[in-house]
Scaffold this active site. Sequence first.
Site, mmCIF file in Angstrom:
data_model
loop_
_atom_site.group_PDB
_atom_site.id
_atom_site.type_symbol
_atom_site.label_atom_id
_atom_site.label_comp_id
_atom_site.label_asym_id
_atom_site.label_seq_id
_atom_site.Cartn_x
_atom_site.Cartn_y
_atom_site.Cartn_z
ATOM 1 N N ASP A 47 97.478 20.774 27.681
ATOM 2 C CA ASP A 47 97.794 20.105 26.420
ATOM 3 C C ASP A 47 96.519 19.866 25.616
ATOM 4 O OD1 ASP A 47 100.475 19.928 27.075
ATOM 5 O OD2 ASP A 47 100.318 17.899 27.891
ATOM 6 N N TYR A 75 94.694 18.358 39.191
ATOM 7 C CA TYR A 75 94.594 17.545 37.976
ATOM 8 C C TYR A 75 94.099 16.159 38.337
ATOM 9 C CZ TYR A 75 97.843 21.079 36.183
ATOM 10 O OH TYR A 75 98.432 22.261 35.829
ATOM 11 N N ARG A 181 102.487 14.800 32.555
ATOM 12 C CA ARG A 181 103.193 13.800 31.741
ATOM 13 C C ARG A 181 104.485 13.354 32.410
ATOM 14 N NH1 ARG A 181 104.395 16.444 26.613
ATOM 15 N NH2 ARG A 181 103.947 18.385 27.693
#
Length: 197
Positions: A47, A75, A181
Amino acid sequence: MGRRRNGRDVHGWLIVDKPLGVGSTEVVSKARWALQAKKAGHAGTLDPLATGVLAVAFGEATKTVPFVTDSEKGYRFTVRLGQRTTTDDREGPVVQSSDLRPTDDEIRAALAPLRGDIMQVPPQFSAVKVDGERAYDIARDGETMELAARPLHVSRLELVARPDPDHAELEMICGKGGYVRSIARDLGEALGCHGHV
């Protein structure tokens, strides 16, 4: 006869440290332009708010992209507790909030069901296709949609830091198709306090 592409025959991989505020497609376009390459693609989307490694393939190397995208990825991200947004990240407006703040032990316990083989619902603002249209295009028009849960393997998901009661830093290693997310959103819902990246 097909249309001939402009550019040079460049083959191989370029590892880019993607900066904040730039989308993956934009990075590929700039890299292709800089190298004057005929063909380029990327392995995994980050993103615009994400920073980190973006692997860009050129020419014949684009044929190996599926092997890279099928690999696990790591991540590190921060969850803002107490707020739910329309985009599941800080770009969207806050639509729900809570004064409840979980303890570190409560966070660790809520992470357990998000590990292993899970079913994950993508964010409304994602590149998932719905009737041939990208979900983010539908969401930008103000519509909400039911997105089907997709299988995801999460081999590691841990709380690594708690800078303050409103924030929790997590590390995740997962397979193809994982959304940070969604993890933030689902963790916030499991804790009853909402959350976003």
